[in-house]
Design a protein around this motif. Structure first.
Motif, PDB file in Angstrom:
ATOM      1  N   GLU A   1      -0.997  -8.523  14.072  1.00 46.65           N
ATOM      2  CA  GLU A   1      -0.494  -9.737  13.428  1.00 46.65           C
ATOM      3  C   GLU A   1      -1.289 -10.960  13.864  1.00 46.65           C
ATOM      4  OE1 GLU A   1       3.794 -12.016  13.226  1.00 46.65           O
ATOM      5  OE2 GLU A   1       3.764  -9.815  13.223  1.00 46.65           O
ATOM      6  N   GLU A   2      -1.674 -10.996  15.146  1.00 41.11           N
ATOM      7  CA  GLU A   2      -2.408 -12.147  15.673  1.00 41.11           C
ATOM      8  C   GLU A   2      -3.683 -12.408  14.878  1.00 41.11           C
ATOM      9  OE1 GLU A   2      -4.793 -13.444  19.783  1.00 41.11           O
ATOM     10  OE2 GLU A   2      -3.610 -11.585  19.708  1.00 41.11           O
ATOM     11  N   PHE A   3      -4.418 -11.322  14.572  1.00 33.34           N
ATOM     12  CA  PHE A   3      -5.693 -11.475  13.864  1.00 33.34           C
ATOM     13  C   PHE A   3      -5.574 -11.240  12.354  1.00 33.34           C
ATOM     14  CE2 PHE A   3      -7.070 -10.267  18.223  1.00 33.34           C
ATOM     15  CZ  PHE A   3      -7.758 -11.444  18.526  1.00 33.34           C
ATOM     16  N   GLU A   4      -4.342 -11.009  11.902  1.00 35.86           N
ATOM     17  CA  GLU A   4      -4.100 -10.775  10.477  1.00 35.86           C
ATOM     18  C   GLU A   4      -5.030  -9.682   9.936  1.00 35.86           C
ATOM     19  OE1 GLU A   4      -4.529 -14.584   8.605  1.00 35.86           O
ATOM     20  OE2 GLU A   4      -2.617 -15.321   9.384  1.00 35.86           O
ATOM     21  N   LEU A   5      -5.037  -8.554  10.632  1.00 41.04           N
ATOM     22  CA  LEU A   5      -5.929  -7.454  10.258  1.00 41.04           C
ATOM     23  C   LEU A   5      -5.548  -6.892   8.892  1.00 41.04           C
ATOM     24  CD1 LEU A   5      -6.319  -5.470  13.609  1.00 41.04           C
ATOM     25  CD2 LEU A   5      -7.796  -7.249  12.674  1.00 41.04           C
ATOM     26  N   PRO A   6      -6.540  -6.562   8.080  1.00 44.01           N
ATOM     27  CA  PRO A   6      -6.243  -5.998   6.754  1.00 44.01           C
ATOM     28  C   PRO A   6      -5.757  -4.556   6.810  1.00 44.01           C
ATOM     29  CG  PRO A   6      -8.609  -6.078   7.114  1.00 44.01           C
ATOM     30  CD  PRO A   6      -7.981  -6.779   8.274  1.00 44.01           C
ATOM     31  N   VAL A   7      -5.986  -3.900   7.953  1.00 42.20           N
ATOM     32  CA  VAL A   7      -5.531  -2.522   8.149  1.00 42.20           C
ATOM     33  C   VAL A   7      -4.637  -2.509   9.385  1.00 42.20           C
ATOM     34  CG1 VAL A   7      -6.218  -0.145   8.665  1.00 42.20           C
ATOM     35  CG2 VAL A   7      -7.570  -1.528   7.077  1.00 42.20           C
ATOM     36  N   SER A   8      -3.435  -2.008   9.242  1.00 34.48           N
ATOM     37  CA  SER A   8      -2.446  -2.101  10.325  1.00 34.48           C
ATOM     38  C   SER A   8      -2.028  -0.738  10.873  1.00 34.48           C
ATOM     39  CB  SER A   8      -1.208  -2.851   9.821  1.00 34.48           C
ATOM     40  OG  SER A   8      -0.618  -2.164   8.718  1.00 34.48           O
TER      41      SER A   8
END
Length: 416
Positions: A46-53
């Motif tokens: 969530e911190e880096f708003e990753l496109p793959v979680s």
């Protein structure tokens, strides 16, 4: 007159993976068709708003197996290599071998990336005095091979092959080369990777290499399916104990199978994309079968590289057809990354373990998550449930390809 080259056999297996803490636990999960991917429970998603979680993480954290001092002094990828090597060594009966006749060959695609980035963060935020003193030996790509060499007293070389996603398979082939050339009697060979971290995830996502099925991680890795959209990042390690037949027989070892052939080539086409006609990959496959003293008609099963990328899967199909022609019709093809995810530099080694187990148990593992088979996949894909491979002599192939145009194939055969 030259003497015949030594026969290379497999006497031990070890692994720690997204499906199990051992090679056997992993194999049983594979046969059951169990997926290993899940949503990441990490604040940095969530911190880096990753496109793959999501990713395929280890089922048994190394900290539950190793001593605290070992986890403190080793990058996770070297931790995984140590866990898998100890299992493989015990599985082989803890062979007695002269240190000068024992080697390690442990490859990796990325190496100690977690240590590197942790050290950089410490330097950036706290200054040079807060950088951990062991950061350099921990982040080195050769730290896993060196750690394994130290653990078992291997003095015939601590070898590290770094060839992206074919590193583990190429390390196993190199281990066989050491034995064939009389440079070692026993080699601890395989691969390790630990790159589930925001930077590698971001990099692979930027390349559009990762699946983005965040709402359904367990079905995201779907080799050969028409709706595949990329691979699932995995982590872990896998190790084989290779021996000369003479050494194994002399100590009364349980010989699982023969490592009969090894093929390697380079595409010289593109740093990341596969050569679309499969010219390089087909050479590696054909060379491995030829090196085994066999023909395509002898080959009954292929554990394919099959990452679940739109381009890569069909390029491998083209390569298999180019290498084996109509003989490919009788080869049972499996894509086990549908369950394990893609372990990068450890992938080929883990799939070598599966290939050995396939020979041992005479069964081809399944490929899961294929709802609609891509019409371009003109192969006999094993879907959903394992398939018996029958009686008689078996020859199976493990394919591994990597960025940089690396192509590796390993051929394993039943041992009488």
């Amino acid at each position: 007159m030259t003497s015949p080259r030594p026969t290379v056999v497999v006497t031990g297996l070890g692994a720690t993976t997204p499906l199990g803490g051992t090679a056997e636990e992993t194999w049983q999960a594979i046969l059951a068709g169990r997926p290993g991917a899940a949503t990441l429970d990490e604040s940095w998603v969530e911190e880096f708003e990753l496109p793959v979680s999501f990713a395929a993480q280890l089922t048994v954290p190394a900290a539950e197996v190793l001593k605290k001092v070992e986890t403190k002094r080793l990058d996770p990828f070297a931790q995984y290599a140590l866990v898998a090597s100890r299992e493989a060594w015990a599985n082989a009966g803890s062979p007695e071998v002269e240190p000068e006749r024992l080697a390690s060959a442990v490859g990796t695609g990325i190496g100690g990336v977690q240590t590197l980035l942790t050290a950089w963060e410490a330097l950036r935020t706290k200054g040079p005095r807060r950088v951990y003193p062991l950061s350099i030996p921990m982040l080195m790509p050769n730290s896993a091979a060196g750690t394994v060499s130290l653990e078992f007293g291997a003095r015939a070389g601590a070898h590290t092959l770094v060839s992206a996603c074919s590193s583990g398979a190429e390390s196993i082939g190199y281990g066989a080369h050491l034995i064939r050339e009389g440079l070692a009697d026993v080699v601890i060979a395989g691969g390790a990777e630990a790159s589930i971290h925001p930077l590698p995830i971001s990099g692979f996502a930027a390349m559009q290499a990762l699946s983005t099925r965040n709402d359904s991680p367990q079905t995201a890795s779907r080799p050969y399916d028409t709706d595949r959209d990329g691979f699932v990042l995995g982590e872990g390690a896998a190790i084989l104990i290779l021996e000369s037949e003479e050494h194994a027989r002399a100590r009364g070892a349980n010989i699982i199978c023969e490592l009969a052939g090894f093929g390697v080539s380079a595409d010289s086409h593109h740093i990341a994309a596969p050569e679309p006609e499969g010219a390089g990959a087909s050479r590696a496959m054909a060379d491995a079968v030829r090196d085994a003293g066999a023909t395509p008609a002898d080959l009954c099963h292929i554990n394919a590289h099959a990452t679940s990328t739109p381009v890569g899967d069909v390029a491998e199909v083209a390569a298999i057809r180019r290498a084996f022609g109509d003989d490919a019709d009788h080869m049972a093809v499996s894509g086990t990354k549908s369950m394990t995810g893609h372990l990068l530099g450890a992938a080929g080694a883990l799939e070598a373990v599966f290939s050995v187990q396939a020979v041992r148990d005479r069964v081809a593992p399944p490929t899961i998550n294929i709802d609609n088979l891509d019409p371009a996949v003109t192969l006999d894909v094993v879907r959903d449930t394992p398939r018996p491979l029958g009686d008689g002599d078996l020859l199976v192939l493990d394919n591994s390809f990597g960025f940089g145009g690396h192509n590796v194939a390993l051929a394993f055969r039943t041992f009488a």
